[in-house]
Scaffold this motif. Structure first.
Motif, mmCIF file in Angstrom:
data_model
loop_
_atom_site.group_PDB
_atom_site.id
_atom_site.type_symbol
_atom_site.label_atom_id
_atom_site.label_comp_id
_atom_site.label_asym_id
_atom_site.label_seq_id
_atom_site.Cartn_x
_atom_site.Cartn_y
_atom_site.Cartn_z
ATOM 1 N N GLY A 328 0.946 -1.196 0.196
ATOM 2 C CA GLY A 328 -0.215 0.002 -0.125
ATOM 3 C C GLY A 328 0.874 1.223 0.106
ATOM 4 N N CYS A 329 0.527 2.274 -0.812
ATOM 5 C CA CYS A 329 1.144 3.321 -0.920
ATOM 6 C C CYS A 329 0.521 4.798 -1.149
ATOM 7 N N ASP A 330 0.970 5.742 -1.163
ATOM 8 C CA ASP A 330 0.304 7.199 -1.475
ATOM 9 C C ASP A 330 0.487 7.220 -3.037
ATOM 10 N N VAL A 331 -0.246 6.996 -3.782
ATOM 11 C CA VAL A 331 -0.171 6.712 -5.236
ATOM 12 C C VAL A 331 0.380 7.873 -6.044
ATOM 13 N N GLY A 332 -0.460 9.066 -5.843
ATOM 14 C CA GLY A 332 -0.253 10.215 -6.564
ATOM 15 C C GLY A 332 0.816 10.997 -6.732
ATOM 16 N N PRO A 333 1.513 11.361 -5.614
ATOM 17 C CA PRO A 333 2.687 12.200 -5.860
ATOM 18 C C PRO A 333 3.856 11.483 -6.715
ATOM 19 N N GLN A 334 4.439 12.252 -7.604
ATOM 20 C CA GLN A 334 5.484 12.296 -8.368
ATOM 21 C C GLN A 334 5.351 10.806 -9.288
ATOM 22 N N MET A 335 4.112 11.076 -9.921
ATOM 23 C CA MET A 335 3.891 9.771 -10.869
ATOM 24 C C MET A 335 3.511 10.431 -12.340
ATOM 25 N N VAL A 336 3.946 9.706 -13.241
ATOM 26 C CA VAL A 336 3.604 9.862 -14.567
ATOM 27 C C VAL A 336 2.625 8.882 -14.874
ATOM 28 N N ARG A 337 1.455 9.106 -14.971
ATOM 29 C CA ARG A 337 0.582 7.801 -15.250
ATOM 30 C C ARG A 337 0.524 7.378 -16.626
ATOM 31 N N LYS A 338 0.617 7.879 -17.643
ATOM 32 C CA LYS A 338 0.491 7.304 -18.960
ATOM 33 C C LYS A 338 1.777 6.665 -19.173
ATOM 34 N N ASP A 339 3.134 6.984 -18.628
ATOM 35 C CA ASP A 339 4.023 6.061 -18.819
ATOM 36 C C ASP A 339 4.352 5.171 -17.852
ATOM 37 N N GLY A 340 3.593 5.257 -16.838
ATOM 38 C CA GLY A 340 3.771 4.291 -15.697
ATOM 39 C C GLY A 340 4.915 4.411 -14.813
ATOM 40 N N LEU A 341 5.324 5.607 -14.445
ATOM 41 C CA LEU A 341 6.792 5.585 -13.728
ATOM 42 C C LEU A 341 6.504 6.573 -12.397
ATOM 43 N N TRP A 342 7.074 5.860 -11.399
ATOM 44 C CA TRP A 342 7.221 6.913 -10.263
ATOM 45 C C TRP A 342 8.815 7.009 -9.861
ATOM 46 N N ASP A 343 9.144 8.240 -9.320
ATOM 47 C CA ASP A 343 10.360 8.713 -8.931
ATOM 48 C C ASP A 343 10.237 9.676 -8.019
ATOM 49 N N ALA A 344 10.886 9.865 -6.837
ATOM 50 C CA ALA A 344 10.724 10.860 -5.923
ATOM 51 C C ALA A 344 10.903 12.238 -6.478
ATOM 52 N N ARG A 345 11.781 12.440 -7.486
ATOM 53 C CA ARG A 345 12.244 13.435 -7.809
ATOM 54 C C ARG A 345 11.729 13.818 -9.331
ATOM 55 N N LEU A 346 10.783 13.381 -9.499
ATOM 56 C CA LEU A 346 10.201 13.117 -10.873
ATOM 57 C C LEU A 346 9.808 14.731 -11.345
ATOM 58 N N PHE A 347 9.391 15.324 -10.423
ATOM 59 C CA PHE A 347 8.623 16.860 -10.887
ATOM 60 C C PHE A 347 9.337 17.688 -9.850
ATOM 61 N N ASP A 348 9.737 18.871 -10.325
ATOM 62 C CA ASP A 348 10.186 19.879 -9.395
ATOM 63 C C ASP A 348 9.078 21.176 -9.271
ATOM 64 N N TYR A 349 8.170 20.763 -8.591
ATOM 65 C CA TYR A 349 7.189 21.909 -8.341
ATOM 66 C C TYR A 349 7.825 23.152 -7.548
ATOM 67 N N GLU A 350 8.836 22.871 -6.841
ATOM 68 C CA GLU A 350 9.347 23.970 -5.977
ATOM 69 C C GLU A 350 9.851 24.941 -6.938
ATOM 70 N N GLY A 351 10.773 24.371 -7.863
ATOM 71 C CA GLY A 351 11.602 25.364 -8.767
ATOM 72 C C GLY A 351 10.233 26.102 -9.590
ATOM 73 N N LEU A 352 9.349 25.316 -9.991
ATOM 74 C CA LEU A 352 8.479 26.217 -10.820
ATOM 75 C C LEU A 352 7.553 27.214 -10.065
ATOM 76 N N TYR A 353 7.137 26.819 -8.948
ATOM 77 C CA TYR A 353 6.355 27.821 -8.184
ATOM 78 C C TYR A 353 7.075 28.766 -7.345
ATOM 79 N N GLY A 354 8.225 28.307 -7.132
ATOM 80 C CA GLY A 354 9.277 29.323 -6.438
ATOM 81 C C GLY A 354 8.355 29.323 -4.692
ATOM 82 N N ALA A 355 8.232 27.954 -4.527
ATOM 83 C CA ALA A 355 7.385 28.000 -3.090
ATOM 84 C C ALA A 355 8.004 26.522 -2.439
ATOM 85 N N LYS A 356 8.594 26.624 -1.134
ATOM 86 C CA LYS A 356 9.059 25.346 -0.397
ATOM 87 C C LYS A 356 7.866 24.324 -0.260
#
Length: 453
Positions: A328-356
């Protein structure tokens, strides 16, 4: 604290001012990077902007140890992932015993009995809390979470042990089993109205009328479930042709006989290991959650709290030994559903938004930013020099995403977002096996470890 205790000065100082908003707007407008980002986000998905394309490209989908050679299942518009994953685990043995590569147990069958049993379990909880006020936190929580689709490993075991299992042909999917929203809403209304009646009768001290009222509520639930999901079989006239074109006529089997005949797993030998990182719940201790379950009188939901590294090692050993692993997991974060990939660093939302945005696993659990939301099956692992690097996952979302429905999980994502794995208790060292006999810490019903996958 009452409203009268909040002074006018406190309210005025806490409110957003026009001057503050003007300053924020001017700062945003003066930043050309933010303006360009705004233009981009207004036209494309934010995930397409935040994704690390290099990481998504180099994350290999191959593994050194792989079990699966079958097609994925599809839970469609339902939250029955925990049942699908449990049945997917059981079908590995059944496929071999039947000599049928593509075999599925009926997912509709345990869905029916889980909901019927859960209705009874809920009404029992309502009667046990009848002396509390309507707005008591526990009563409110019970009424809020009365009838969903989610569950836990031990809840699946409870259903299998009591009701067995049947092939999909014996109780196929219906429109409502694959799209449970309306049925669940009706059941919630029936059970909440029933809760109101039981609480009223409890206040009057009329136990005999309570029993009659409860029986009538269960009859309503049974009728609704049977209309939506069909009538569960009590006997199966089981005939099939295996992959070698050999015809088998097995005669009449009960669902309990069917499960026992084609699977040999002792479900009581399996334990749910969780990673609860909160220090007040020590590693090596057992945990349970108040009012979490489905079958009255069955074994409670029990967790053994362990380090995530141990959970990974035991899951790896099971897969290398040829046995898939329910998790069991928290399925949504850092997931590309179409490609079926999970990586904890897959998306840089902090860099995009400038928010921690970053929080550690303990903080996310404490402050409601992460919890168990989905259950699946680990069917492969890549091991290099004794270390796990990535995992192959059988999902139950159909075959349109990933590798025909199989996903790839980076090892760092396992650390951050996996909360539980189920392994045979005989893989544990003697000290942890002994810990299973200790009295568990009882967590309140609303604790995040009580989240249903």
């Amino acid at each position: 604290m009452t409203n009268s205790a909040i002074t006018t000065t406190d309210t005025k100082d806490a409110s957003l001012t026009t001057e503050q908003l003007m300053t924020l707007n001017e700062a945003f407008a003066a930043d050309p990077v933010l303006k360009r980002t705004q233009n981009a986000i207004s036209r494309v998905s934010v995930d397409d902007l935040a994704i690390d394309r290099h990481l998504a490209t180099v994350l290999s989908t191959t593994v050194s140890h792989r079990i699966d050679d079958w097609k994925v299942t599809n839970q469609k518009k339902s939250g029955r992932c925990w049942l699908f994953a449990a049945l997917n685990l059981l079908r590995v043995e059944a496929k071999t015993a039947l000599n049928i590569k593509e075999f599925e147990f009926s997912q509709n069958y345990p869905t029916y009995f889980d909901k019927l049993e859960r209705a009874n379990y809920f009404l029992q909880s309502i009667q046990e809390t009848a002396d509390r006020p309507d707005d008591d936190r526990l009563v409110s929580y019970l009424l809020q979470t009365v009838m969903g689709d989610g569950g836990q490993w031990d809840m699946a075991v409870n259903i299998f042990k009591k009701y067995g299992a049947v092939p999909k042909s014996a109780m196929p999917e219906t429109e409502s089993s694959s799209n449970t929203g309306r049925m669940n809403a009706v059941l919630c209304s029936v059970l909440r109205r029933g809760a109101q009646e039981l609480r009223r009768l409890s206040c009057a001290g009329d136990s005999e009328r309570q029993d009659r009222a409860k029986a009538l509520i269960i009859a309503d639930v049974h009728r609704i479930l049977t209309l939506h999901l069909g009538t569960p079989p009590t006997l199966i006239d089981w005939e099939y042709t295996d992959d070698k074109k050999v015809f088998h006529r097995e005669g009449m089997l009960t669902p309990q006989d069917f499960l026992a005949k084609y699977t040999t797993l002792n479900l009581e030998d399996y334990v749910c290991l969780v990673d609860d990182p909160r220090p007040e719940h020590p590693k090596g201790s057992t945990l349970t959650v108040e009012h979490l379950g489905n079958v009255i009188g069955a074994a409670p939901v029990l967790y053994l709290n362990v380090e995530i590294g141990l959970a990974k090692r035991l899951a790896m050993e099971a897969i290398v030994g040829g046995e898939p692993v329910w998790f069991g997991c928290d399925v949504g974060p850092q997931m590309v559903r179409k490609d079926g990939l999970w990586d904890a660093r897959l998306f840089d939302y902090e860099g995009l938004y400038g928010a921690k945005l970053t929080m550690d696993k303990e903080s996310r659990l404490r402050f409601g930013d992460s919890a168990m939301t989905h259950a699946m099956l680990l069917t492969g692992v890549d091991v290099f020099e004794g270390q796990t690097r990535r995992w192959r996952v059988e999902n139950s979302w159909g075959d349109e995403n990933g590798d025909q429905g199989f996903f790839t999980m980076a090892d760092n994502w396992f650390d951050e977002y996996v909360f539980e794995v189920v392994v045979n208790k005989w893989r544990l060292d003697p000290q942890l096996r002994r810990a299973l006999d200790a009295e568990p810490v009882i967590l309140p019903a609303w604790d995040p470890m009580g989240a249903l996958a």
